[in-house]
Design an enzyme around this catalytic site. Structure first.
Site, PDB file in Angstrom:
ATOM      1  N   TYR A  67       0.818  -1.214   0.000  1.00 43.37           N
ATOM      2  CA  TYR A  67       0.000   0.000   0.000  1.00 43.37           C
ATOM      3  C   TYR A  67       0.852   1.264   0.000  1.00 43.37           C
ATOM      4  CZ  TYR A  67      -4.742  -1.799   0.787  1.00 43.37           C
ATOM      5  OH  TYR A  67      -5.969  -2.385   0.652  1.00 43.37           O
ATOM      6  N   LYS A 101       2.850 -15.528   1.836  1.00 43.81           N
ATOM      7  CA  LYS A 101       2.954 -16.190   0.533  1.00 43.81           C
ATOM      8  C   LYS A 101       4.447 -16.454   0.351  1.00 43.81           C
ATOM      9  CE  LYS A 101       1.307 -17.682  -3.406  1.00 43.81           C
ATOM     10  NZ  LYS A 101       0.474 -18.888  -3.487  1.00 43.81           N
ATOM     11  N   ASP A 116      -3.432 -18.075  -0.019  1.00 45.94           N
ATOM     12  CA  ASP A 116      -4.460 -18.720  -0.848  1.00 45.94           C
ATOM     13  C   ASP A 116      -5.160 -19.832  -0.077  1.00 45.94           C
ATOM     14  OD1 ASP A 116      -2.027 -20.072  -0.892  1.00 45.94           O
ATOM     15  OD2 ASP A 116      -2.108 -20.607  -3.019  1.00 45.94           O
ATOM     16  N   ASP A 128      -6.460  -6.811   4.023  1.00 48.36           N
ATOM     17  CA  ASP A 128      -7.588  -6.122   3.380  1.00 48.36           C
ATOM     18  C   ASP A 128      -8.546  -7.152   2.783  1.00 48.36           C
ATOM     19  OD1 ASP A 128      -9.089  -3.954   2.213  1.00 48.36           O
ATOM     20  OD2 ASP A 128      -8.164  -4.489   0.299  1.00 48.36           O
ATOM     21  N   ASP A 187     -12.448  -8.746   4.394  1.00 52.27           N
ATOM     22  CA  ASP A 187     -13.745  -8.703   3.695  1.00 52.27           C
ATOM     23  C   ASP A 187     -14.357 -10.099   3.644  1.00 52.27           C
ATOM     24  OD1 ASP A 187     -13.435  -5.989   3.151  1.00 52.27           O
ATOM     25  OD2 ASP A 187     -14.144  -6.187   1.083  1.00 52.27           O
TER      26      ASP A 187
HETATM   27  C1  IPM Z   1     -10.379  -0.929   4.000  1.00 57.59           C
HETATM   28  C2  IPM Z   1     -10.641  -0.306   2.661  1.00 57.59           C
HETATM   29  C3  IPM Z   1      -9.474   0.619   2.322  1.00 57.59           C
HETATM   30  C4  IPM Z   1      -8.224  -0.230   2.266  1.00 57.59           C
HETATM   31  C5  IPM Z   1      -9.649   1.418   1.024  1.00 57.59           C
HETATM   32  C6  IPM Z   1     -10.910   2.252   1.050  1.00 57.59           C
HETATM   33  C7  IPM Z   1      -8.462   2.285   0.733  1.00 57.59           C
HETATM   34  O1  IPM Z   1     -10.842  -1.280   1.704  1.00 57.59           O
HETATM   35  O2  IPM Z   1     -10.250  -0.193   4.991  1.00 57.59           O
HETATM   36  O3  IPM Z   1     -10.332  -2.163   4.063  1.00 57.59           O
HETATM   37  O4  IPM Z   1      -7.944  -0.853   1.238  1.00 57.59           O
HETATM   38  O5  IPM Z   1      -7.519  -0.299   3.275  1.00 57.59           O
HETATM   39 MG    MG Z   2     -10.942  -3.262   2.463  1.00 55.65          MG
END
Ligand code: IPM
Ligand code: MG
Length: 357
Positions: A141, A192, A224, A248, A252
């Protein structure tokens, strides 16, 4: 002495969910005599519209002075085509980096009432309680060089750099192990290492730091495989410890196991546990302004803020219990709605939580 919170509602559904979280904050502030004050600043697209940049100096200064920061969400299609260096997301990354909020905690906890809202079978997710510890201010990042360049043959080439120094890995590893000590004493370090040197070092340092925590069981998994195991048998995990990009993505995925990403709060902490608290979901421009967004992730972020930064466990528990109560009452925003429950909007959900405290 009163403590101050800077609120950054942001874009998309940010202002709607933050309005509800603020009502909850006001309620516990009064009920538990917390002596908290708060004020609003701009971050993201709304800041670009007002000042030309996603993180204005005023916001950064206010955030530095604040005892904690509460964030909604940033970004939206309106700003997707402006110059890359001043897009909304860059403002978010910059505030994380400027405030050195390197430790991102993302708990994926399944409320039993939502077992049927998960895309997995109830028996696979029942009782799920995972904590993802994501490194937040390093890795790909932030690595340099980065960009899109034009090669000699005229073709464009995009590039980023994944980089972690030992000290960066070590400090986040300690956070993960310390949190595991307060939980089920299991850390999974995700890498990884079969392909990427940067994560080979990650694995090595994780192992080294793990020796300082003999009670914690450390294991390693390729990312993975971890992605697969999360949907196969997620209850095998306690603390998942990983870098910025993998964290990240995996967070999710873990969020969906709990029924909806609309349920997942997060804390981003610095060395001194000063923190920024935000829902894991984004600004959801597709549903912004419709009054249907789920405010619970932001409300639960308020609870995390009270617990981690302000050490107000009673108030934090009260919020979490209230969320349980409204779910017991059968109230559901559209993202967690299932047959037989009552569909409500953002405001009704927020006000039900306030009433349940
Ligand atoms: C998160 C989001 C952010 C990230 C984006 C909005 C930059 O997806 O906080 O997980 O990738 O960190
Ligand atoms: Mg995110």
């Amino acid at each position: 002495m009163s403590k101050h919170i800077v609120i950054l509602a942001g874009d998309g559904i940010g202002p709607e969910i933050m309005a509800e979280a603020t009502k909850v904050l006001a309620k516990v502030n009064q009920q538990f005599k917390l002596d908290l004050t708060w004020s609003n600043e701009l971050l993201g697209g709304c800041a670009i519209d007002a000042t030309g940049v996603p993180l204005p100096d005023q916001t950064l200064e206010a955030a530095r002075k604040a005892d904690a920061i509460l964030l909604g969400a940033v970004g939206g299609p309106k700003w997707d085509t402006i110059e890359r260096s001043i897009r909304p997301e860059r403002g978010l990354l910059k505030i994380r980096s400027e405030l050195k909020l390197f430790a991102n905690l993302r708990p994926a906890i399944l409320y039993p009432q939502l077992a049927s809202a998960s895309s997995l079978k109830p028996e696979i997710v029942a009782g799920l309680d995972i904590l993802i510890v994501r490194e937040l201010t390093g890795g790909i990042y932030f690595g340099q060089p980065r960009g899109i360049r034009t090669l000699e043959n005229g073709e464009r080439q995009g590039f980023n750099t994944d980089v972690y120094s030992e000290s960066e890995i070590r400090r986040i590893a300690h956070v993960a192990f310390q949190l595991a000590m307060q939980r089920n004493k299991k850390v999974l370090s995700v890498d990884k290492a079969n392909v990427l040197e940067v994560t080979e070092l990650w694995k090595e340092i994780a192992t080294e730091v793990g020796k300082e925590y003999p009670e914690v069981q450390l294991s390693h998994m390729y990312v993975d495989n971890c992605a697969m195991q999360l949907v196969r048998a997620p209850k095998q995990f306690d603390v998942i410890f990983t870098g910025n990009l993998f964290g990240d993505i995996l967070s999710d995925e873990a969020a969906m196991l709990t029924g909806s990403i609309g349920m997942l709060p997060s804390a981003s902490l610095d060395e001194n546990k000063k923190g920024m608290y935000e829902p894991c979901h984004g600004s959801a421009p597709d549903i912004a302004g419709k009054g249907i967004a789920n405010p619970l992730a932001t409300i639960l972020s308020v609870a995390m803020m009270l617990r981690y930064t302000f050490k107000q466990d009673a108030a934090a528990n009260a919020i979490e219990l209230a969320v349980g109560k409204v779910l017991d009452q059968g109230l559901r925003t559209v993202d967690i709605w299932t047959d037989g429950t009552q569909k409500v909007g953002t405001v009704a959900m927020g006000e039900a939580v306030v009433a349940a405290i």
